[in-house]
Design a protein around this motif. Structure first.
Motif, PDB file in Angstrom:
ATOM      1  N   GLU A 152      32.615  -6.485  -3.612  1.00 20.91           N
ATOM      2  CA  GLU A 152      31.930  -6.657  -4.901  1.00 20.91           C
ATOM      3  C   GLU A 152      30.642  -7.449  -4.749  1.00 20.91           C
ATOM      4  OE1 GLU A 152      34.050 -10.361  -4.113  1.00 20.91           O
ATOM      5  OE2 GLU A 152      34.646  -8.272  -3.907  1.00 20.91           O
ATOM      6  N   LYS A 153      30.500  -8.140  -3.630  1.00 24.84           N
ATOM      7  CA  LYS A 153      29.337  -8.994  -3.391  1.00 24.84           C
ATOM      8  C   LYS A 153      28.355  -8.380  -2.393  1.00 24.84           C
ATOM      9  CE  LYS A 153      30.363 -13.300  -3.352  1.00 24.84           C
ATOM     10  NZ  LYS A 153      30.877 -14.627  -3.004  1.00 24.84           N
ATOM     11  N   PHE A 154      28.872  -7.775  -1.324  1.00 23.73           N
ATOM     12  CA  PHE A 154      28.023  -7.283  -0.233  1.00 23.73           C
ATOM     13  C   PHE A 154      28.161  -5.767  -0.081  1.00 23.73           C
ATOM     14  CE2 PHE A 154      29.348 -11.622   0.900  1.00 23.73           C
ATOM     15  CZ  PHE A 154      28.105 -12.225   1.043  1.00 23.73           C
ATOM     16  N   TRP A 155      27.041  -5.089   0.142  1.00 20.04           N
ATOM     17  CA  TRP A 155      27.058  -3.657   0.411  1.00 20.04           C
ATOM     18  C   TRP A 155      25.780  -3.262   1.129  1.00 20.04           C
ATOM     19  CZ3 TRP A 155      24.097  -4.993  -3.599  1.00 20.04           C
ATOM     20  CH2 TRP A 155      23.098  -4.154  -4.035  1.00 20.04           C
ATOM     21  N   VAL A 156      25.795  -2.048   1.671  1.00 21.14           N
ATOM     22  CA  VAL A 156      24.634  -1.498   2.370  1.00 21.14           C
ATOM     23  C   VAL A 156      24.385  -0.097   1.823  1.00 21.14           C
ATOM     24  CG1 VAL A 156      23.703  -0.746   4.591  1.00 21.14           C
ATOM     25  CG2 VAL A 156      25.092  -2.823   4.468  1.00 21.14           C
ATOM     26  N   PRO A 157      23.173   0.134   1.311  1.00 18.77           N
ATOM     27  CA  PRO A 157      22.855   1.484   0.859  1.00 18.77           C
ATOM     28  C   PRO A 157      22.808   2.431   2.068  1.00 18.77           C
ATOM     29  CG  PRO A 157      21.227  -0.106   0.067  1.00 18.77           C
ATOM     30  CD  PRO A 157      22.084  -0.811   1.057  1.00 18.77           C
ATOM     31  N   PRO A 158      23.114   3.689   1.876  1.00 15.99           N
ATOM     32  CA  PRO A 158      23.131   4.632   3.000  1.00 15.99           C
ATOM     33  C   PRO A 158      21.842   4.640   3.836  1.00 15.99           C
ATOM     34  CG  PRO A 158      24.078   5.661   1.060  1.00 15.99           C
ATOM     35  CD  PRO A 158      23.523   4.330   0.624  1.00 15.99           C
ATOM     36  N   HIS A 159      20.689   4.511   3.187  1.00 16.15           N
ATOM     37  CA  HIS A 159      19.431   4.563   3.933  1.00 16.15           C
ATOM     38  C   HIS A 159      19.192   3.308   4.783  1.00 16.15           C
ATOM     39  CE1 HIS A 159      18.110   2.372   0.316  1.00 16.15           C
ATOM     40  NE2 HIS A 159      17.146   1.884   1.064  1.00 16.15           N
ATOM     41  N   GLU A 160      20.017   2.264   4.623  1.00 11.14           N
ATOM     42  CA  GLU A 160      19.880   1.047   5.421  1.00 11.14           C
ATOM     43  C   GLU A 160      21.042   0.869   6.401  1.00 11.14           C
ATOM     44  OE1 GLU A 160      19.426  -2.174   2.635  1.00 11.14           O
ATOM     45  OE2 GLU A 160      17.524  -1.395   1.881  1.00 11.14           O
ATOM     46  N   ALA A 161      21.866   1.903   6.557  1.00 14.55           N
ATOM     47  CA  ALA A 161      23.079   1.788   7.374  1.00 14.55           C
ATOM     48  C   ALA A 161      22.785   1.420   8.830  1.00 14.55           C
ATOM     49  CB  ALA A 161      23.874   3.083   7.310  1.00 14.55           C
ATOM     50  N   SER A 162      21.682   1.847   9.364  1.00 11.36           N
ATOM     51  CA  SER A 162      21.390   1.560  10.774  1.00 11.36           C
ATOM     52  C   SER A 162      20.603   0.265  10.966  1.00 11.36           C
ATOM     53  CB  SER A 162      20.624   2.730  11.400  1.00 11.36           C
ATOM     54  OG  SER A 162      19.357   2.849  10.770  1.00 11.36           O
ATOM     55  N   VAL A 203      23.061  -8.169  -1.349  1.00 11.10           N
ATOM     56  CA  VAL A 203      23.915  -9.167  -1.989  1.00 11.10           C
ATOM     57  C   VAL A 203      23.704  -9.062  -3.500  1.00 11.10           C
ATOM     58  CG1 VAL A 203      24.508 -11.612  -2.125  1.00 11.10           C
ATOM     59  CG2 VAL A 203      23.532 -10.694   0.004  1.00 11.10           C
ATOM     60  N   ARG A 204      24.767  -8.831  -4.235  1.00 13.27           N
ATOM     61  CA  ARG A 204      24.678  -8.764  -5.693  1.00 13.27           C
ATOM     62  C   ARG A 204      24.589 -10.186  -6.242  1.00 13.27           C
ATOM     63  NH1 ARG A 204      28.315  -4.714  -4.353  1.00 13.27           N
ATOM     64  NH2 ARG A 204      27.684  -2.665  -5.083  1.00 13.27           N
ATOM     65  N   LEU A 205      23.506 -10.501  -6.925  1.00  9.52           N
ATOM     66  CA  LEU A 205      23.293 -11.857  -7.427  1.00  9.52           C
ATOM     67  C   LEU A 205      24.386 -12.278  -8.411  1.00  9.52           C
ATOM     68  CD1 LEU A 205      19.412 -11.859  -7.905  1.00  9.52           C
ATOM     69  CD2 LEU A 205      20.741 -12.802  -6.001  1.00  9.52           C
ATOM     70  N   ALA A 206      24.819 -11.380  -9.266  1.00 11.88           N
ATOM     71  CA  ALA A 206      25.829 -11.727 -10.266  1.00 11.88           C
ATOM     72  C   ALA A 206      27.190 -12.061  -9.634  1.00 11.88           C
ATOM     73  CB  ALA A 206      25.992 -10.585 -11.263  1.00 11.88           C
ATOM     74  N   ALA A 207      27.418 -11.616  -8.400  1.00  7.07           N
ATOM     75  CA  ALA A 207      28.702 -11.866  -7.740  1.00  7.07           C
ATOM     76  C   ALA A 207      28.727 -13.194  -6.983  1.00  7.07           C
ATOM     77  CB  ALA A 207      29.018 -10.721  -6.780  1.00  7.07           C
ATOM     78  N   LEU A 208      27.565 -13.833  -6.833  1.00  7.22           N
ATOM     79  CA  LEU A 208      27.527 -15.121  -6.133  1.00  7.22           C
ATOM     80  C   LEU A 208      28.153 -16.201  -6.999  1.00  7.22           C
ATOM     81  CD1 LEU A 208      23.943 -14.935  -4.620  1.00  7.22           C
ATOM     82  CD2 LEU A 208      26.116 -14.730  -3.381  1.00  7.22           C
ATOM     83  N   GLU A 209      28.833 -17.133  -6.367  1.00 10.61           N
ATOM     84  CA  GLU A 209      29.523 -18.195  -7.101  1.00 10.61           C
ATOM     85  C   GLU A 209      28.565 -19.156  -7.781  1.00 10.61           C
ATOM     86  OE1 GLU A 209      32.518 -20.160  -4.755  1.00 10.61           O
ATOM     87  OE2 GLU A 209      33.082 -18.253  -3.833  1.00 10.61           O
ATOM     88  N   ASP A 210      27.510 -19.544  -7.056  1.00  6.09           N
ATOM     89  CA  ASP A 210      26.586 -20.541  -7.594  1.00  6.09           C
ATOM     90  C   ASP A 210      25.318 -20.582  -6.742  1.00  6.09           C
ATOM     91  OD1 ASP A 210      27.356 -21.910  -5.248  1.00  6.09           O
ATOM     92  OD2 ASP A 210      28.786 -23.158  -6.326  1.00  6.09           O
ATOM     93  N   LEU A 211      24.405 -21.492  -7.109  1.00  6.26           N
ATOM     94  CA  LEU A 211      23.137 -21.609  -6.374  1.00  6.26           C
ATOM     95  C   LEU A 211      23.346 -22.083  -4.940  1.00  6.26           C
ATOM     96  CD1 LEU A 211      20.776 -23.070  -9.109  1.00  6.26           C
ATOM     97  CD2 LEU A 211      20.780 -20.753  -8.172  1.00  6.26           C
ATOM     98  N   ALA A 212      24.385 -22.851  -4.692  1.00  2.22           N
ATOM     99  CA  ALA A 212      24.668 -23.299  -3.315  1.00  2.22           C
ATOM    100  C   ALA A 212      24.996 -22.101  -2.427  1.00  2.22           C
ATOM    101  CB  ALA A 212      25.804 -24.316  -3.312  1.00  2.22           C
ATOM    102  N   GLU A 213      25.759 -21.160  -2.961  1.00  2.00           N
ATOM    103  CA  GLU A 213      26.072 -19.967  -2.164  1.00  2.00           C
ATOM    104  C   GLU A 213      24.818 -19.129  -1.941  1.00  2.00           C
ATOM    105  OE1 GLU A 213      29.357 -16.415  -1.754  1.00  2.00           O
ATOM    106  OE2 GLU A 213      28.876 -17.124  -3.780  1.00  2.00           O
ATOM    107  N   LEU A 214      23.989 -18.985  -2.961  1.00  6.19           N
ATOM    108  CA  LEU A 214      22.723 -18.276  -2.792  1.00  6.19           C
ATOM    109  C   LEU A 214      21.892 -18.938  -1.708  1.00  6.19           C
ATOM    110  CD1 LEU A 214      20.508 -16.240  -3.536  1.00  6.19           C
ATOM    111  CD2 LEU A 214      19.792 -17.844  -5.343  1.00  6.19           C
ATOM    112  N   ARG A 215      21.784 -20.263  -1.763  1.00  9.22           N
ATOM    113  CA  ARG A 215      21.013 -20.986  -0.757  1.00  9.22           C
ATOM    114  C   ARG A 215      21.560 -20.731   0.638  1.00  9.22           C
ATOM    115  NH1 ARG A 215      20.678 -25.269   2.379  1.00  9.22           N
ATOM    116  NH2 ARG A 215      18.666 -26.286   2.618  1.00  9.22           N
TER     117      ARG A 215
END
Length: 123
Positions: free
Chosen positions: A63-73, A79-91
């Protein structure tokens, strides 16, 4: 809620980071090497991530991390910003990507700048 302004503030606080528009989106670079982009509708970021670690991240937190097909290699992960716990995790995510792109001289000059360090203590 975490947004692109938080990303920009954290990225520009890191040593020798500059913002440059490329592909019609903000990118952030250290010593000329890109380590962060804010693609699409600014709901996610793309950061450097070794492929072997990327697979583990996506399996553990899809739910937080993924790779679009064109970036697979590539050695990048989204990183989905809304799925991050807080600013410390973003940092932590941004600092980790910065460290992968920064030259040795910068990493050596800023040994306290590591994921998990407090913002004030990490500079």
């Amino acid at each position: 809620m975490i947004d692109a302004d938080d990303v920009r503030r954290i990225a520009l606080s890191l040593p020798e980071t500059v913002e440059k528009e490329a592909w019609r989106m903000p990118t952030f670079r250290v010593a000329g090497r890109m380590y962060l982009t804010v693609p699409d509708d600014e709901t996610s970021i793309a950061v450097r991530c070794p492929r072997h670690e990327r697979e583990e991240l996506m399996a553990a937190e899809p739910e937080k991390f993924w790779v679009p097909p064109h970036e697979a290699s590539s050695a990048w992960v989204r990183v989905r910003l809304a799925a991050l716990e807080d600013l410390a995790e973003l940092r932590d995510v941004v600092v980790d990507s910065w460290r992968q792109a920064a030259p040795d001289r910068l990493r050596e000059a800023h040994p306290a700048l590591v994921p998990g360090a407090e913002a004030a203590g990490g500079r």
